[in-house]
Design a protein around this motif. Structure first.
Motif, short mmCIF file in Angstrom:
data_model
loop_
_atom_site.label_atom_id
_atom_site.label_comp_id
_atom_site.label_asym_id
_atom_site.label_seq_id
_atom_site.Cartn_x
_atom_site.Cartn_y
_atom_site.Cartn_z
N TYR A 9 0.83 -1.20 0.00
CA TYR A 9 0.00 0.00 0.00
C TYR A 9 0.87 1.25 0.00
CZ TYR A 9 -3.84 -3.09 1.26
OH TYR A 9 -4.78 -4.08 1.26
N THR A 10 0.34 2.33 -0.58
CA THR A 10 1.02 3.62 -0.50
C THR A 10 0.78 4.20 0.89
OG1 THR A 10 -0.90 4.87 -1.25
CG2 THR A 10 0.61 4.06 -2.97
N ILE A 11 1.40 5.32 1.16
CA ILE A 11 1.25 5.98 2.46
C ILE A 11 -0.21 6.31 2.75
CG2 ILE A 11 1.80 8.10 3.73
CD1 ILE A 11 4.54 8.05 2.36
N VAL A 12 -0.97 6.69 1.71
CA VAL A 12 -2.38 7.07 1.92
C VAL A 12 -3.33 5.87 1.84
CG1 VAL A 12 -2.05 9.44 1.15
CG2 VAL A 12 -2.68 7.69 -0.51
N GLY A 13 -2.81 4.66 1.64
CA GLY A 13 -3.64 3.47 1.69
C GLY A 13 -4.08 2.88 0.37
N THR A 14 -3.51 3.34 -0.74
CA THR A 14 -3.88 2.81 -2.05
C THR A 14 -3.20 1.45 -2.27
OG1 THR A 14 -4.02 5.05 -2.92
CG2 THR A 14 -3.83 3.28 -4.53
N ASP A 15 -3.97 0.48 -2.71
CA ASP A 15 -3.45 -0.86 -3.00
C ASP A 15 -2.68 -0.80 -4.32
OD1 ASP A 15 -3.05 -3.51 -3.80
OD2 ASP A 15 -4.98 -4.17 -3.04
N ILE A 16 -1.37 -0.93 -4.25
CA ILE A 16 -0.50 -0.78 -5.42
C ILE A 16 -0.79 -1.84 -6.47
CG2 ILE A 16 1.90 -0.89 -6.21
CD1 ILE A 16 2.66 0.32 -3.45
N ASP A 17 -0.96 -3.08 -6.06
CA ASP A 17 -1.21 -4.15 -7.03
C ASP A 17 -2.57 -3.99 -7.73
OD1 ASP A 17 1.24 -5.44 -6.56
OD2 ASP A 17 0.42 -6.38 -4.76
N GLU A 18 -3.55 -3.49 -7.01
CA GLU A 18 -4.87 -3.25 -7.62
C GLU A 18 -4.77 -2.16 -8.70
OE1 GLU A 18 -9.38 -1.82 -6.44
OE2 GLU A 18 -7.91 -2.13 -4.86
N VAL A 19 -4.03 -1.10 -8.43
CA VAL A 19 -3.86 -0.02 -9.40
C VAL A 19 -3.13 -0.53 -10.64
CG1 VAL A 19 -2.72 2.19 -9.83
CG2 VAL A 19 -3.94 1.82 -7.69
N LYS A 20 -2.08 -1.32 -10.44
CA LYS A 20 -1.34 -1.88 -11.58
C LYS A 20 -2.24 -2.78 -12.43
CE LYS A 20 3.33 -1.65 -9.78
NZ LYS A 20 4.55 -2.41 -9.48
N GLU A 21 -3.08 -3.57 -11.79
CA GLU A 21 -4.00 -4.45 -12.51
C GLU A 21 -5.00 -3.64 -13.32
OE1 GLU A 21 -5.78 -7.91 -13.87
OE2 GLU A 21 -3.92 -7.72 -12.72
N LYS A 22 -5.56 -2.60 -12.73
CA LYS A 22 -6.52 -1.75 -13.46
C LYS A 22 -5.85 -1.02 -14.61
CE LYS A 22 -9.84 -1.10 -9.77
NZ LYS A 22 -10.55 -0.15 -8.92
N ASN A 23 -4.62 -0.55 -14.42
CA ASN A 23 -3.90 0.14 -15.49
C ASN A 23 -3.62 -0.79 -16.66
OD1 ASN A 23 -3.84 2.56 -14.14
ND2 ASN A 23 -1.76 2.31 -13.38
N ALA A 24 -3.35 -2.05 -16.37
CA ALA A 24 -3.05 -3.01 -17.43
C ALA A 24 -4.25 -3.24 -18.35
CB ALA A 24 -2.61 -4.33 -16.81
N HIS A 25 -5.44 -2.99 -17.83
CA HIS A 25 -6.66 -3.23 -18.61
C HIS A 25 -7.38 -1.93 -18.99
CE1 HIS A 25 -6.27 -7.48 -17.86
NE2 HIS A 25 -6.08 -7.21 -16.58
N SER A 26 -6.67 -0.81 -18.96
CA SER A 26 -7.35 0.48 -19.13
C SER A 26 -7.34 1.01 -20.55
CB SER A 26 -6.73 1.52 -18.20
OG SER A 26 -5.40 1.79 -18.60
N GLY A 27 -6.64 0.40 -21.47
CA GLY A 27 -6.65 0.89 -22.85
C GLY A 27 -5.25 1.23 -23.34
N LEU A 28 -5.20 2.13 -24.31
CA LEU A 28 -3.94 2.49 -24.94
C LEU A 28 -3.07 3.37 -24.04
CD1 LEU A 28 -5.28 3.45 -28.48
CD2 LEU A 28 -4.14 1.34 -27.83
N SER A 29 -1.75 3.19 -24.16
CA SER A 29 -0.83 4.05 -23.45
C SER A 29 -0.64 5.34 -24.24
CB SER A 29 0.53 3.36 -23.28
OG SER A 29 1.19 3.29 -24.53
#
Length: 54
Positions: A9-29
């Motif tokens: 988790y980041t300092i503010v509580g964001t789940d790092i692995d969840e964000v990476k997973e969502k980014n992988a499926h979010s579309g074009l870079s």
């Protein structure tokens, strides 16, 4: 160990692995969009003219 102990988790509580997973499926870079525009509008493949893209 529980699943929560294995997560990062980041300092503010964001789940790092969840964000990476969502980014992988979010579309074009950003670079993929630039290449798409170059192919459609300018009529060339940017990777043939640049050594910055892999």
């Amino acid at each position: 160990m529980t699943d929560k102990q294995n997560k990062r988790y980041t300092i503010v509580g964001t789940d790092i692995d969840e964000v990476k997973e969502k980014n992988a499926h979010s579309g074009l870079s950003y670079n993929e969009v630039k290449a798409l525009i170059a192919r459609e509008k300018l009529g060339f493949e940017p990777s043939k003219h640049s050594d910055t893209d892999s």
